[in-house]
Design a protein around this motif. Structure first.
Motif, mmCIF file in Angstrom:
data_model
loop_
_atom_site.group_PDB
_atom_site.id
_atom_site.type_symbol
_atom_site.label_atom_id
_atom_site.label_comp_id
_atom_site.label_asym_id
_atom_site.label_seq_id
_atom_site.Cartn_x
_atom_site.Cartn_y
_atom_site.Cartn_z
ATOM 1 N N LEU B 96 0.841 -1.192 0.000
ATOM 2 C CA LEU B 96 0.000 0.000 0.000
ATOM 3 C C LEU B 96 0.880 1.247 0.000
ATOM 4 O O LEU B 96 1.718 1.431 0.870
ATOM 5 N N SER B 97 0.675 2.072 -1.021
ATOM 6 C CA SER B 97 1.459 3.297 -1.133
ATOM 7 C C SER B 97 0.590 4.355 -1.783
ATOM 8 O O SER B 97 0.130 4.175 -2.909
ATOM 9 N N GLY B 98 0.360 5.450 -1.075
ATOM 10 C CA GLY B 98 -0.460 6.520 -1.635
ATOM 11 C C GLY B 98 -1.885 6.100 -1.906
ATOM 12 O O GLY B 98 -2.540 6.640 -2.792
ATOM 13 N N GLY B 99 -2.372 5.133 -1.166
ATOM 14 C CA GLY B 99 -3.753 4.710 -1.322
ATOM 15 C C GLY B 99 -3.980 3.628 -2.348
ATOM 16 O O GLY B 99 -5.121 3.237 -2.599
ATOM 17 N N SER B 100 -2.952 3.151 -2.996
ATOM 18 C CA SER B 100 -3.148 2.091 -3.971
ATOM 19 C C SER B 100 -1.972 1.117 -3.937
ATOM 20 O O SER B 100 -0.945 1.385 -3.339
ATOM 21 N N TYR B 101 -2.193 -0.024 -4.586
ATOM 22 C CA TYR B 101 -1.160 -1.055 -4.665
ATOM 23 C C TYR B 101 -0.617 -1.077 -6.087
ATOM 24 O O TYR B 101 -1.319 -1.490 -7.006
ATOM 25 N N ILE B 102 0.604 -0.657 -6.260
ATOM 26 C CA ILE B 102 1.224 -0.660 -7.575
ATOM 27 C C ILE B 102 2.351 -1.673 -7.558
ATOM 28 O O ILE B 102 3.319 -1.515 -6.821
ATOM 29 N N PRO B 103 2.265 -2.728 -8.373
ATOM 30 C CA PRO B 103 3.342 -3.727 -8.357
ATOM 31 C C PRO B 103 4.679 -3.161 -8.806
ATOM 32 O O PRO B 103 4.747 -2.397 -9.759
ATOM 33 N N THR B 104 5.714 -3.581 -8.102
ATOM 34 C CA THR B 104 7.096 -3.284 -8.486
ATOM 35 C C THR B 104 7.705 -4.580 -8.970
ATOM 36 O O THR B 104 7.632 -5.597 -8.291
ATOM 37 N N PHE B 105 8.327 -4.537 -10.149
ATOM 38 C CA PHE B 105 8.836 -5.747 -10.771
ATOM 39 C C PHE B 105 10.345 -5.870 -10.646
ATOM 40 O O PHE B 105 11.068 -4.868 -10.558
ATOM 41 N N GLY B 106 10.804 -7.116 -10.705
ATOM 42 C CA GLY B 106 12.223 -7.381 -10.830
ATOM 43 C C GLY B 106 12.630 -7.354 -12.294
ATOM 44 O O GLY B 106 11.821 -7.072 -13.179
ATOM 45 N N ARG B 107 13.909 -7.671 -12.548
ATOM 46 C CA ARG B 107 14.454 -7.611 -13.901
ATOM 47 C C ARG B 107 14.039 -8.790 -14.777
ATOM 48 O O ARG B 107 14.248 -8.764 -15.978
ATOM 49 N N GLY B 108 13.510 -9.819 -14.141
ATOM 50 C CA GLY B 108 13.111 -10.977 -14.916
ATOM 51 C C GLY B 108 14.195 -12.038 -14.980
ATOM 52 O O GLY B 108 15.393 -11.724 -14.931
ATOM 53 N N THR B 109 13.772 -13.274 -15.047
ATOM 54 C CA THR B 109 14.678 -14.411 -15.221
ATOM 55 C C THR B 109 14.221 -15.186 -16.436
ATOM 56 O O THR B 109 13.050 -15.594 -16.514
#
Lengths: 114, 115
Positions: B96-109
């Protein structure tokens, strides 16, 4: 039910030109997100719309990028003028509500700036 | 703010071998965790997610991931991979950040399954 659709799927433009990417979210999804992935790096958040309002645009790299969502339906992301470092894949996603509801992604718009 | 680390950019394995794709995250608040998969020429698809409850979550195609709070990890595993599992896998965390959930991604495998 149609998924998130993005247009164009691929675009090659010259440095200094303008490109407009379009995203049609899943019908009824108020939340629309733009992400970008530069080759080999992480998928980075650009901005989030709730209906037609920008909820969070903290990820927009600079003022050459302009996102709109008039009427709260489809969204456009314009890059003007494009620079070489803008090359990458631009993903659009949508979700029904906030919280942990599933976010559905489009297939991405591949942008190459030469 | 949260962050995600996927240490392995590429994981080559032979068909029917087990695989583990590693994911570590950092966050100062409670998180939700996700694995997304991108098959060639397709968009991102949700593979599985941890929201609460059992720390072991499974997908319909045999993958599983275990949330380990003490180690801040959410590694993805499959006991026996198929050629069709060749794809890029992204770990994501949302909080929860600023009232919403925004996914943060990794670089990928990138998982490469060899016959």
């Amino acid at each position: 039910e149609a998924g998130v659709t993005q247009f164009p799927s691929h675009s090659v433009i010259e440095k200094g030109q303008t490109v407009t990417l379009r995203c049609d979210p899943i019908s009824g999804h108020d939340n629309l997100y733009w992400y970008r992935r530069v080759m080999g790096k992480e998928i980075k958040f650009l901005l989030h719309f709730v209906k037609e309002s920008k909820q969070d645009e903290s990820g927009m790299p600079n003022n050459r990028f302009l996102a709109e969502r008039t009427g709260g339906t489809y969204s456009t992301l314009k890059v003007q003028p494009a620079e070489l470092e803008d090359s990458g894949v631009y993903f659009c996603a949508s979700s029904q509500d906030l919280g942990h509801s599933t976010i559905y992604f489009g297939e991405g718009s591949w942008l190459t700036v030469v | 703010a949260q962050s995600v680390t996927q240490l392995d950019s590429q994981v080559p394995v032979f068909e029917e071998a087990p695989v583990e794709l590693r994911c570590n995250y950092s966050s100062s608040v409670s998180v939700y965790l996700f694995w997304y998969v991108q098959y060639p020429n397709q968009g991102l698809q949700l593979l599985l997610k941890y929201l609460s409850g059992s720390t072991l979550v499974e997908s319909i195609n045999g993958f599983e991931a275990e949330f380990n709070k003490s180690q801040t990890s959410f590694h993805l595993r499959k006991p026996s991979v198929h050629i069709s599992d060749t794809a890029e896998y992204f770990c994501a965390v949302s909080a929860l950040s600023g009232g919403s959930y925004i996914p943060t991604f990794g670089r990928g495998t990138s998982l490469i399954v060899h016959p």
